[in-house]
Design an enzyme around this catalytic site. Structure first.
Site, short mmCIF file in Angstrom:
data_model
loop_
_atom_site.label_atom_id
_atom_site.label_comp_id
_atom_site.label_asym_id
_atom_site.label_seq_id
_atom_site.Cartn_x
_atom_site.Cartn_y
_atom_site.Cartn_z
N GLY A 82 84.36 -56.67 3.79
CA GLY A 82 84.91 -55.38 4.18
C GLY A 82 86.35 -55.51 4.59
N VAL A 83 87.04 -54.38 4.57
CA VAL A 83 88.40 -54.35 5.08
C VAL A 83 88.49 -53.16 6.00
CG1 VAL A 83 90.84 -54.31 4.48
CG2 VAL A 83 89.18 -55.17 2.84
N GLY A 84 88.89 -53.39 7.22
CA GLY A 84 89.00 -52.29 8.17
C GLY A 84 90.42 -52.14 8.64
N GLY A 85 90.65 -51.24 9.56
CA GLY A 85 91.98 -51.04 10.09
C GLY A 85 92.50 -52.30 10.76
N PHE A 86 91.61 -53.15 11.19
CA PHE A 86 92.05 -54.32 11.94
C PHE A 86 92.31 -55.53 11.06
CE2 PHE A 86 88.88 -52.08 14.64
CZ PHE A 86 89.80 -51.45 15.43
N VAL A 142 87.20 -58.53 6.79
CA VAL A 142 86.00 -59.11 7.40
C VAL A 142 85.31 -60.01 6.38
CG1 VAL A 142 83.84 -58.63 8.58
CG2 VAL A 142 85.73 -57.01 8.76
N LYS A 193 86.19 -61.60 11.57
CA LYS A 193 87.22 -60.59 11.41
C LYS A 193 88.57 -61.27 11.55
CE LYS A 193 85.94 -56.55 12.74
NZ LYS A 193 85.53 -55.41 13.57
N ASP A 223 86.40 -44.94 18.25
CA ASP A 223 86.33 -44.89 16.79
C ASP A 223 84.86 -44.89 16.35
OD1 ASP A 223 87.29 -44.68 14.28
OD2 ASP A 223 87.90 -46.78 14.07
#
Ligand SMILES: *[C@@H]1O[C@H](CO)[C@@H](O)[C@H](O)[C@H]1NC(C)=O
Ligand SMILES: *[C@@H]1O[C@H](CO)[C@@H](O)[C@H](O)[C@H]1NC(C)=O
Ligand SMILES: *[C@@H]1O[C@H](CO)[C@@H](O)[C@H](O)[C@H]1NC(C)=O
Ligand SMILES: *[C@@H]1O[C@H](CO)[C@@H](O)[C@H](O)[C@H]1NC(C)=O
Ligand SMILES: *[C@@H]1O[C@H](CO)[C@@H](O)[C@H](O)[C@H]1NC(C)=O
Ligand SMILES: *[C@@H]1O[C@H](CO)[C@@H](O)[C@H](O)[C@H]1NC(C)=O
Ligand SMILES: *[C@@H]1O[C@H](CO)[C@@H](O)[C@H](O)[C@H]1NC(C)=O
Ligand SMILES: *[C@@H]1O[C@H](CO)[C@@H](O)[C@H](O)[C@H]1NC(C)=O
Ligand SMILES: *[C@@H]1O[C@H](CO)[C@@H](O)[C@H](O)[C@H]1NC(C)=O
Ligand SMILES: *[C@@H]1O[C@H](CO)[C@@H](O)[C@H](O)[C@H]1NC(C)=O
Ligand SMILES: *[C@@H]1O[C@H](CO)[C@@H](O)[C@H](O)[C@H]1NC(C)=O
Ligand SMILES: *[C@@H]1O[C@H](CO)[C@@H](O)[C@H](O)[C@H]1NC(C)=O
Length: 839
Positions: A497-501, A504, A520, A616
């Site tokens: 996954g790719v998140g705002g942070f 992952v 992460k 969030d």
């Protein structure tokens, strides 16, 4: 064959004997002479810690009524089905006095009483008031377990007392006497011996302060293992004490939990090995390594107690070897209630010691407490250390009782067991599974080996299984190399996954039984210093809850900041609701997951002195573990200096969840999380994104469309086609009402998360009752007419599609987001997250 079989069995046993580690000397710390555990109300049981509890029906431990009892009729045992814990499930109760009487040896004893205030058949929960006497001491007087439970927001009340029993072949009587027009009850009783010099001072010695003479009874108020985990009774040094691992009373904002499981503790004659179990001394809290800062601060605790008594305060110290915190000499002053009491000087490593103090409560605000401050003095490390503490109330004469707290009682209903969390059940199941596997392997060896040894092995097995469910409350430090190996050098295949942070990755530690984690990799823009980062992470890793994704550890090397979390094999909640190739979740499963997520959020909001706001909340931040239990993730990230990236890159994704009060007040509160959760409730019911540009103007914004439909009474129009016919009308009505109040424009009209959780539980129950045994595929509820639903209180704003698109696409959302992050940052600098958990 007939000849072979015994031979084979013998050979098999011999082989096992050789394979098992040699049974060396006894490994117990202390073996209590008296060890009585009575499960009141019915039969004998074995608890999750493998301890045998004897029943009180027709056994040596059956209670009796005093000969002069007037009304003998209501002497009952009842089983409650609202709690899973075996000890609390059954009760002994009566409207007349009753006595448990047992021969014991002379000497100091623990007496533990367990209460689960509940409506037991015709006995109302709030009607129980009673007095408990043991030997000459009054332990409790006109005691209402219901009032106490409601006051401390717990469902069960365990109490621990210490009394010293004298005489030749003494008998210990524990008598329960109901107040007029009341009844008395008890769910469990323990009597366990303790070493002569553990808390009581032998008469001839008397050098330690304070002296607890044999004429004094004690009642436990606090027993904490700092920096470590809960230590369950079965893990104690033989006396079945419970050491609580939560940091409830710390008033210092920044503390660092440390632990080193591999140090072996060097017990001494003044601190014998039964004083506390190894785990207590293997973990601790310290202030940290910044000398300039430390000379100006204390490690401070505020320990709540009742007025009118003296208290015994015991502090446990042990300098443990920790590479990064230099296990060197520490000198510090102990202040009790602001008085300079002693200076403690610790320079030998791994050698535990404890100090006892006598203290009276101080008024703190409108409560009373004992204040403990540890202040660093100049030394090699300029730091303090505290591994644990115990606080006991001392009897005033023969009395230990205090008045009931003043609190409005909850209405008389069958209450769900708030504290009987699923973990206990799962742990119990797992431990019995573990035992089944183990016993099938070990077979007959029981005959040959001490049963004690078996218990130890079993306990070990159980612990590792529990760990998988609830990893240790500890933050591990990983090396960059370890992380690289675990993620196959951050290979694309491992990216989940790719998140705002940042991205992952799935990580696998092959050396550790293929332990699987989620890693992460934070964007390098973080403007935070390393020390601060570490402190923050250590604190975040303290947040442990069955419905949160736990932080296992981190890595901070080569300018890389990596966070290591538990791996959630079933992915995000959203991945099972819509736009997915996964099979979709049933309605009940969805409700169960919502209940879990609400509970996780409630813990963040109310588990601490100051609420921790998630900021969030969305379906991609609700993950599902291997048992499909909801686990909230990504909390606390705003504190890691990652707010800017999160908001600015995530605006499009999370816009649909934003609290409209942002626009008006630019303020983030717990109720902002409730709003976002309300959006989730609609998402779950409707099976669609919160914002869907392809759905057309009218349906673009889910919440607006849903509100409009509900106002017209068209409830069935918004329901996910996959759920059609699966939702009972009662359940749907309640659900929509809850969802609608959650997304009220005005935060003051939204319920608290705790209420949301309770309501959802109720809704789930409605559905379960309606479904009965009918399998999901065969459900088909007819559509019933629906009266229009309006969210109470606030007016429904009719925001137009155009203004939404405009806000989304123009730069104005960036103004909002930058203001928001400023607001968040200013809150951050004023320290919005206090980690001292409330009692
Ligand atoms: C604890 O100490 C006692 C006496 O010093 C000793 O016999 C016993 O083996 C010790 N137990 C452990 C587990 O070290
Ligand atoms: C015994 O029962 C009678 C009638 O139910 C009641 O009036 C009386 O108060 C009870 N006595 C005690 C000591 O509870
Ligand atoms: C228990 O409480 C309920 C509701 O408050 C009341 O109706 C009932 O009479 C009570 N029962 C007894 C035995 O006091
Ligand atoms: C017992 O406590 C309750 C509430 O705290 C009080 O109303 C009642 O009067 C007390 N009864 C006695 C006998 O002290
Ligand atoms: C118990 O919960 C209530 C309401 O949520 C709260 O006001 C109170 O402070 C809590 N009490 C304790 C001891 O945490
Ligand atoms: C304990 O209770 C038993 C039976 O109720 C009674 O015979 C005995 O005298 C009591 N002993 C003491 C020390 O109170
Ligand atoms: C424990 O104590 C013994 C003797 O007092 C000492 O030799 C040993 O080094 C100590 N072990 C540790 C780990 O400090
Ligand atoms: C220690 O803390 C002070 C005050 O926050 C800070 O100025 C200083 O840089 C810190 N020192 C170290 C070595 O981190
Ligand atoms: C014991 O109780 C008496 C009467 O309530 C009180 O005056 C006294 O201060 C108490 N003693 C202690 C040590 O708290
Ligand atoms: C833990 O203690 C062991 C043995 O006392 C030591 O070798 C090791 O370095 C310590 N671990 C850490 C992380 O400091
Ligand atoms: C530490 O605690 C003592 C005792 O309460 C107090 O006098 C002192 O001012 C505190 N020091 C700091 C830096 O807070
Ligand atoms: C506390 O008292 C001791 C002895 O009187 C003294 O050495 C120490 O410096 C004092 N601690 C503080 C923080 O003032």
């Amino acid at each position: 064959m007939k000849i072979l079989t015994p031979f084979f069995v013998f050979f098999f046993l011999l082989l096992l004997l050789l394979l098992l580690p040699p049974s060396t000397s006894q490994t117990s710390y202390y073996v209590p002479v008296d060890n009585i555990a009575v499960n009141c109300g019915t039969k004998a049981i074995t608890d999750t810690g493998d301890r045998k509890w004897i029943g009180d029906v027709a056994t040596n431990y059956s209670p009796s009524e005093p000969p002069n009892t007037v009304n003998k009729s209501t002497f009952k045992s009842i089983i409650s089905n609202t709690i899973s814990d075996e000890i609390y499930r059954t009760v002994r109760l009566s409207r007349s006095p009753f006595t448990y009487s047992s021969p014991v040896t002379a000497g100091p004893k623990f007496i533990r009483l367990y209460f689960y205030p509940e409506k037991y058949e015709e006995f109302n929960r709030s009607d129980a008031f009673f007095t408990v006497q043991a030997a000459q001491f009054t332990l409790l007087k006109n005691f209402s377990a219901a009032l106490v439970a409601d006051f401390i927001n717990k469902s069960v009340i365990p109490r621990e007392f210490c009394i010293h029993i004298a005489g030749e072949a003494p008998k210990l009587n524990i008598t329960f006497t109901p107040s007029p027009n009341s009844y008395a009850f008890v769910n469990g009783i323990e009597v366990v011996s303790m070493p002569e010099n553990l808390y009581y001072s032998p008469a001839e010695q008397g050098t330690t302060t304070p002296i607890i003479g044999n004429n004094i009874a004690l009642e436990l108020y606090h027993r904490k293992n700092l920096g470590g985990d809960d230590i369950f009774p079965s893990q104690d040094s033989g006396m079945y004490r419970n050491w609580d691992g939560t940091n409830l009373h710390i008033t210092t904002k920044r503390v660092i939990p440390i632990h080193n499981d591999s140090v072996s503790i060097n017990y001494t004659t003044s601190t014998p090995n039964f004083t506390a179990t190894d785990s207590v001394y293997q973990s601790a809290l310290i202030l940290g390594v910044n000398r300039t800062l430390n000379s100006k601060q204390n490690l401070s605790f505020q320990l709540p107690v009742d007025v009118g008594f003296n208290y015994l305060v015991r502090l446990h110290f042990c300098q443990i070897l920790m590479d990064q915190f230099q296990g060197k000499q520490k000198i510090f002053t102990v202040f009790i209630n602001n008085q300079n009491i002693t200076t403690v000087d610790i320079d030998s490593i791994n050698t535990p010691l404890y100090r006892d103090y006598n203290a009276r409560p101080m008024a703190v605000g409108n409560t009373s407490a004992i204040l403990v401050d540890l202040h660093p003095l100049p030394s090699e490390t300029f730091d303090v250390i505290l591994n644990g503490y115990e606080v006991f109330k001392q009897s005033n004469g023969t009395n230990l009782a205090v008045p009931n707290p003043v609190v409005a009682l909850a209405p008389e209903i069958k209450r769900g067991a708030k504290n009987s969390n699923a973990t206990a059940i799962i742990a119990a199941v797992c431990s019995s599974v573990g035992f089944a596997i183990l016993s099938s392997i070990v077979g007959f060896v029981v005959i040959w080996k001490q049963s004690k040894k078996m218990r130890k092995r079993r306990k070990k097995k159980k612990k590792t299984r529990e760990d998988k469910l609830l990893p240790e409350r500890r933050c591990r430090i990983f090396t960059f190399e370890e992380i690289c190996e675990a993620t196959d050098y951050f290979s694309k295949e491992r990216q989940i996954g790719v998140g705002g942070f940042g991205a992952v990755y799935k990580g696998i530690f092959e050396d550790e039984d293929d332990l699987t984690v989620a890693i992460k990799r934070l964007n390098p823009e973080s403007n935070q210093g390393e020390q601060e980062f570490v402190t923050e992470i250590e604190l975040l890793s303290e947040l442990r809850h069955f419905n949160l994704v736990s932080l296992i550890g981190y890595c901070l090397e080569n300018k890389e900041m990596l966070l290591v979390y538990e791996y959630m094999p079933n992915g995000t909640f959203k991945d099972h609701l819509y736009d997915t190739s996964n099979s979709l979740l049933s309605w009940r499963k969805r409700l169960e997951i919502c209940v879990g997520a609400a509970r996780g959020l409630d813990y963040l909001h109310s588990g601490f002195d100051r609420p921790i706001i998630h900021r969030d909340v969305k379906t991609t931040n609700i993950l599902l573990d291997e048992n499909w239990v909801a686990r909230v993730s990504d909390f606390g990230m705003s504190k890691l200096g990652q707010t800017n990236t999160a908001v600015s890159t995530a605006v499009k994704g999370t816009w649909g969840y934003l609290d409209p009060e942002y626009h008006r007040r630019l303020k983030v509160t717990e109720k902002s999380d409730v709003f976002s959760f309300g959006v989730i409730l609609f998402e779950v019911l409707c099976g669609r994104k919160p914002l869907d540009p392809l759905a057309g103007e009218e349906k673009f914004k889910l919440t607006l469309w849903a509100k409009k439909c509900l106002e017209k009474g068209n409830a069935y129009e918004i329901i996910d086609p996959h759920l059609k016919g699966k939702i009972s009308c009662d359940c749907l009505k309640q659900y929509l009402e809850l969802a609608t109040t959650c997304i009220n424009d005005h935060s003051k009209h939204r319920p608290r998360m705790e209420v949301v959780e309770e309501k959802l539980r109720f809704i789930l129950k409605l559905q379960e009752e309606a479904d009965g045994d009918c399998p999901d595929t065969e459900l088909s509820y007819p559509e019933e007419p629906f009266s229009p639903i309006r969210s109470s209180g606030g007016s429904l704003r009719t925001e137009s599609y155009k203004s939404h698109i405009a806000t989304m696409l123009s730069g104005s959302d960036f103004t909002v987001s930058s203001l928001m992050s400023e607001e968040m940052l200013s809150e951050q600098s004023s320290g919005s997250m206090a980690y001292s958990r409330k009692t």
